[in-house]
Structure formats: C-alpha cells, structure tokens
Design an enzyme around this catalytic site. Structure first.
Site, PDB file in Angstrom:
ATOM      1  CG  HIS A 512      -1.670   0.923   1.493  1.00 35.69           C
ATOM      2  ND1 HIS A 512      -2.951   1.096   1.144  1.00 35.69           N
ATOM      3  CD2 HIS A 512      -1.428   2.601   2.083  1.00 35.69           C
ATOM      4  CE1 HIS A 512      -3.711   2.205   1.341  1.00 35.69           C
ATOM      5  NE2 HIS A 512      -2.376   3.342   1.524  1.00 35.69           N
ATOM      6  CD  GLU A 513       1.686   3.430   3.740  1.00 34.20           C
ATOM      7  OE1 GLU A 513       1.991   4.642   2.826  1.00 34.20           O
ATOM      8  OE2 GLU A 513       1.009   3.184   4.430  1.00 34.20           O
ATOM      9  CG  HIS A 516       0.441   6.646  -0.586  1.00 27.73           C
ATOM     10  ND1 HIS A 516      -0.040   7.269  -1.625  1.00 27.73           N
ATOM     11  CD2 HIS A 516       0.264   6.128   0.498  1.00 27.73           C
ATOM     12  CE1 HIS A 516      -1.670   7.262  -0.185  1.00 27.73           C
ATOM     13  NE2 HIS A 516      -0.979   5.728   0.290  1.00 27.73           N
ATOM     14  CG  HIS A 519       0.323   9.429  -6.683  1.00 25.78           C
ATOM     15  ND1 HIS A 519      -0.658   9.208  -6.310  1.00 25.78           N
ATOM     16  CD2 HIS A 519       0.175   9.288  -8.416  1.00 25.78           C
ATOM     17  CE1 HIS A 519      -1.045  10.537  -6.803  1.00 25.78           C
ATOM     18  NE2 HIS A 519      -1.224  10.166  -8.480  1.00 25.78           N
TER      19      HIS A 519
END
Length: 721
Positions: A512-513, A516, A519
């Site tokens: 999940h992290e 980021h 992105h």
C-alpha cells in the site's frame, strides 16, 4: 510555495512527516501588502543551505539538531514573505507569469526546512522537537495565512482569474488559475479585516492544539504492559522475541516481556495469546489511548478542535467543517460520501454478525465458556480461519520475510512501470541507522527518477501507523527532476541477527505505502501546485498496488521460506486465494465506523461535543456491533486531530477503494493482471498527471466510465444488490 498551495490537496499520504507544512496551514499575521523589509543576513545554518551531494542534492538528515530549527524556520518565513510581497506590490499589471507562476516559485527555502522538520517531528520525536512543534505550528500557520489573506495579492490573483479565458492561457494554466483563485476564496480572502483577524486566531489556536493532540497520543503509545512467559502462551516466538527486546530497551528485569501500546505490537498478541485476561488488559490499554483521564487525555483537546473548526466554517460561510473541507474533493459534499458509506455499511455489519457466530461456535466447540467480546475477535477469528481453510497467519508468516517482500515491490514496479531500484544505503544521509535508501531509475533509458528511503521499524519517539511522503517532487517550472521520497512503517524489529517476518496484513501495508511511492515517482507535472491530488483520490494508487501482492507471480518468486529458501507451496497459495474474502466484515466495519463517526462529528454545525459520548451515541445510531471497536477511536484519531488533513475525509479510503476495485477489474478483464498496455494507460492517464486535469474525468478517460461500486462489493465478498 507548495506548503501553501498543496495545503488543501493530498500532498502527503497519511499526513506524512511534513504534516505541519502541508496540513496546518491557514494563518494570518498581516492582511495588507506591507512593503518588503530588507533581508537579514543569512544564518550559517545547514538547514538553509542548498542540498548538496548526488541526485541533485539530498537532505542533510544526519546533521540536524533541534537547536538549528528556530533560526532556519524564521529565515525561511521571512524570505517567503519578501518573495510574496514583491509579487503583491509589483507595479506592473498582473499577468499569469508575474503573479501565478511567480507564486509557484516562492518559499523553496522554507519548503526544504519543513521537509526535514517533518521527519524529526514524526520519525524522531523528542521533548525538544515536541516543544518546537508546539511553538512553531502557530507561527507557520500565521505566516501562510499572511499570504492567503493579503488583499493586494488576492486582487492580482483575481485579475488573472477574471482574464483567464481571454489572455491566451492553455487549459492547464486556466485550471491552475481557477484552482488558485478558488483556494484564496475558500480560505478567507474575501473576508473583511476583522473577520480575517478572527480567522487567523482560529487557525493559530488549531495549529497549537494539533501539536498538543499528537504529543499526548504519542505519550500513551510509548507506554507498555509487562507480561510473563506463561501469560504469552500461544504467542509466536518472533513476537515474544520482539517483546523481550522491548523489555530490555526499557530496563525491565530479565525474563520480562513488554507489549508496547502500538498496533504492530498489540495485534499479534490479541490474535494468538491464549490468556484471555491478558488479551483484555492489552486491548483496553490500546483502545483507551488518549482516554484515560490523566495528563495524556485528549478529550478536552478534541472538543476544542471540533468547536474551533465549526466556528471557522461558519465564519467562512459554510454549513459545517465537512462542507468546507470537501469543496476540493471528488465526492464534493458530505452527502455524496455518506451515500457511498451507507451503501457498504449494512453488508459489513451483516458479515460481522456471521463472523461472530462462527467464532462463538468455535469457542463453544473448544469448551470455552465465554461470549465473544472485542478482545476475543482476532483470537477466535484466527481459529475460524484454521478450521475453515486449514490456514493460519503463522503458517504464512515464514514466507513473508521483509527483505524478500521489498524485492517483491521493486520487481512489481519494474514489470508494470519500468522502475528499477539499486540500494545505496550508506551513501546518502539518513535520520536513523535503520533507514535504507535506493536509487530509482527508468528502465527504458536509465535516466534518474529519484531516491527512495525506507524507515520500516517501530521505535520510541516515532509516531504510529504507516505513511509516505516526499522531500522533493518533480516539477518542470522549478527544474526539479529527481524525486526524493520515503515510506515509513512500524513493523516490529526483531532481535539482532533474526529475520524480520511480517504478517499478511503487514505485507499489504508494505504494498500500500509503496503505491504512494510509485505515484510520486511517476508524477510528471509542470506546476508544483498540481503535485497534490484530492484527499479522496490520494489513497487510490496505493490501494490499487495492494492487489499485486497475492498474485502467483509475486508469491512464486518472493514468498520464500526464511529458513529453507523454498518457495511457498502451491497448496498454501491456493488456501490464501480461497480465503481472500475472509474477515472482510471485521476489516470493513472497523474502518467504516471510524469514517462514519468522523463525518457525523464534522457535519455538526455547532461543534459542541463530548467526544466520548458523541462516539458512543453515533455508533449506537448506526448499529455498530458490540464485538467491534472503531479502528481509530476519537481519543487517538491522529488522522483527524493532528492536522486538518483527513478531517471529514476518512471516508476517502472507501472512495478510493471503489476506484481501486474497478481498476483491478480492468486489469483482470485483459486476462493478465500484469498487462503492460493497461499499466501504461494507468500510468499515463492517472499516475503521472498529478492534478493537471479533473481526476473524475481522468478516471473516465482510463476506464471509459465512472467507477462501479459493485466491483468493491464483489471484491469484499458482499452482495451486490
């Protein structure tokens, strides 16, 4: 000046170390375009120097001390003030170039200082840094409001805005001007002088109270419960070893175990400890962080924050804090967010009731004369998992060794997005010996992309949770090309020489992290203010990235037994796949109850609350199952009360997950979830474009339609009708 103009966008995931810079930003010290003062001599302070070294310069994390920050922060504020006043007082007619572009370039020194300050106050907190945070939060807030509330500057922005369609601006420039003007208005530029003074007072008080809340929660999370070997019966050896190390660190007698009051330490004990009394004791300590009536009790602070937010929203002309906060989101209004949440909530509650019935049946079968309570949920749910799927988390954990999982996230990013990672730990400064770093390049041409830092382990003085942030973002206007960013987790550090084995939940957090990180490494925008995205979009790329964890390609390559090196057996892979929708009632309801309470709290126009009573009454009204507690109770809800960042915005995970589930369906529809053409479209349409175009329109360009909530319900195993 990203600290100002990303303030209402999701510049950071989960607040991030620079939460002070990017969230608590709405203050005022002067409402007029006072003449710029002559610059004071620049202090000899490493925080004020241009970053040096490789990769276009890196932060001097290893040379930072608390004593350096006051002079650096003040100089940064003063320099930014001079830069902004030069724009506000420019005698030339306002143009896009001399006003909007000029503003985009201001405050770069202060941004650098705040990037480092954020790390120190989130990852390396000490009483000295907490005192600095509390002192400087209101001052920074005031400095940023001085910009927003400057009438001469606003008139220049307004003039450019009113001429936006006739002055030769392209679509992105028009969007930038429109968003800038709207932000000035939303944050008080049209208020009269007395109202601006009142707004300033609200914001400075809030900034101080955010720091107070964070300090109190961290203090409670630094506490621990002592347990004996006998009390830890059933707890895995690696969890006990970490508890023994924590006890040693705290100077407890040999043979003692310390269960630190953080999620990463508490959850495994709640899942595996046979001793029900210990589970209850640990659960109560954990869920009552900030709610113990002592020096660290946060209820009064919360009440003050909520009241100030309501009064500020009223001053700004909004029905509630939630209505104000949601102006720049994809949902747009509290009603839209509420509608989505209530579409999912009944199915989640129904599934929780089924899960509790299954747990009670197992407890009865085992002859345990109990009724399921919240401190039993994880323990008996794990037994249900074993009974139903012949699967336990402990069976999985030996295959999820942290270094291998880090290799997995890097390999996946290479396959999907052409990113390569080469470890450079030891060649760039870091803030703690545990930090690792990688040089990121573009596989297609070998060009530099950035530097990626990882701070994976929990420690005293580090805030709880997991978050991602950037220290430098790519922006063509400022010439910044090489991104500097980090992921920050709170995995339990093993004893010296032992491998770091993480749970399936931890592995999902890692992916999940890293979503980021993908992105921000792929973001390729010209104007810095387009680097942030709406709060209910920012979790979308990270949630999409979780999907690749349990693919056969990742498990077969990287899920290797930490002792034998053997890949995860296919039978175990199949059991994991079969159980993919297991425990979704619990996972959904504990999160969604937090989001619903957040929205109810911040749609109250009066803002007069007793936090504990409000929480109880709201949960009762929505039918919260007795066997559950909110994932984040109000007294420790850092998302809401350490800044404005996620306030009236915790729903955003669900909003983002709706797009995530529908995006994963797009990959599945190709017959190959690693389909490069789909990954390229995802990258080019949504990941690289920041906020240069409306995110809903960008999603429609990618998918051909709006996201389908049924994809989310199907993914969680809930009925779609």
């Amino acid at each position: 000046m990203k600290s100002v103009f990303l303030a209402s966008a999701a510049a950071l995931a989960l607040g991030g170390p620079a939460v002070l810079a990017h969230a608590a930003i709405t203050q005022d010290t002067a409402a007029t375009a006072a003449p710029a003062t002559a610059p004071a001599p620049k202090p000899d302070n490493i925080l004020l120097a241009e970053w040096t070294g490789p990769y276009d310069g890196v932060p001097p994390f290893d040379k930072v001390t608390p004593a350096l920050f006051p002079a650096a922060l003040q100089y940064g504020i003063d320099e930014q003030r001079r830069e902004v006043l030069a724009i506000a007082n420019n005698p030339a007619a306002p143009t896009f170039q001399n006003t909007v572009e000029a503003l985009e370039k201001t405050g770069q020194t202060l941004d650098r200082v705040l990037s480092v300050f954020g790390v120190m106050t989130s990852n390396m907190t000490t009483p000295e840094y907490q005192a600095l945070d509390k002192e400087w939060s209101p001052k920074l807030s005031a400095a940023f409001d001085e910009i927003i509330l400057n009438p001469a500057l606003f008139q220049r922005v307004k003039a450019v805005y009113e001429a936006r369609e006739t002055s030769g601006l392209d679509a992105k420039q028009q969007r930038l001007v429109t968003r800038l003007y709207d932000q000035f208005v939303r944050r008080g530029a049209n208020l009269d002088p007395a109202q601006k003074d009142q707004l300033s007072a609200y914001n400075q008080q809030l900034a101080e109270k955010f720091a107070t809340f964070s300090e109190k929660v961290l203090a409670d999370e630094s506490s621990h419960i002592v347990a004996t070997e006998a009390e830890l019966a059933g707890v895995p050896d690696d969890v006990k070893a970490a508890a023994a190390a924590a006890a040693k660190e705290r100077g407890l007698p040999a043979g003692s175990y310390a269960i630190v009051n953080t999620r990463s330490a508490v959850d495994p004990v709640l899942t595996f400890a046979d001793n029900r009394a210990l589970r209850e004791k640990i659960w109560k300590a954990f869920v009552n962080r900030g709610d113990n009536g002592g020096a660290n009790d946060t209820n009064a602070t919360i009440a003050e924050i909520v009241k100030l937010r309501a009064e500020r929203a009223d001053l700004l002309g909004f029905e509630s804090h939630a209505h104000w906060r949601m102006q720049d989101t994809m949902a747009g209004t509290p009603a839209e967010a509420q509608e989505l949440m209530m579409r999912v909530w009944p199915a989640a509650v129904a599934r929780v009731n089924e899960e509790v019935a299954d747990q009670q049946a197992i407890a009865d079968k085992l002859g345990h004369d109990i009724t399921i309570e919240p401190w039993d949920y994880r323990y008996y749910q794990e037994k249900v998992r074993k009974d139903r799927y012949d699967l336990s988390q402990e069976e999985i954990k030996p295959y999820f060794e942290l270094d291998n999982m880090i290799d997995a996230i890097f390999w996946s990013a290479g396959e999907l997005y052409d990113l390569d990672f080469k470890e450079i730990t030891g060649t760039v400064p870091t803030w703690h010996p545990d930090i690792r770093a990688w040089h990121v390049t573009d596989r297609r041409d070998g060009s530099d992309v950035g530097v990626f830092y990882m701070d994976n382990y929990a420690r005293t003085g580090k805030r709880s949770g997991a978050w991602a942030t950037t220290y430098r973002s790519r922006a063509g206007l400022t010439g910044d090309e090489i991104v500097l960013g980090s992921n920050n987790n709170n995995f339990t550090k093993p004893a010296a020489g032992e491998p770091t084995l993480i749970s399936l939940d931890d592995a999902e957090t890692l992916f999940h992290e890293f979503g980021h990180a993908i992105h921000y490494f792929l973001s390729d925008i010209h104007y810095p203010s387009f680097g942030g995205t709406p709060r209910d979009f920012v979790e979308y790329p990270s949630q999409v990235n979780e999907n690749w964890l349990l693919t056969p390609e990742v498990l077969n390559r990287f899920a290797e037994h930490y002792e034998t090196g053997e890949p995860m057996p296919q039978a175990l892979v199949e059991k994991i796949e079969a159980s993919s929708k297991f425990n979704q009632g619990f996972a959904t309801a504990e999160y969604l109850s937090s989001a619903l309470v957040d929205m109810a709290l911040h749609t109250d126009p009066d803002g007069v609350v007793d936090p504990d009573a409000f929480e109880r009454e709201t949960l009762a009204a929505i039918g919260m199952p007795d066997e559950l507690v909110m994932r984040h109770r109000l007294p420790q809800f850092n998302h809401l009360f350490s800044s404005d960042s996620y306030s009236a915005g915790y729903y955003s995970y669900l909003w983002s997950e709706t797009m995530d589930a529908d995006t994963w369906a797009a990959f599945e529809e190709t017959g190959n979830v690693w389909d490069k053409a789909t990954a390229d479209r995802f990258r080019e349409t949504l990941l690289s474009t920041g906020n240069e175009t409306d995110r809903a329109e960008a999603y429609r360009e990618f998918r051909g339609r709006d996201p389908d909530v049924n994809a989310l319900l199907k993914k969680r195993g809930f009925p779609t009708e």
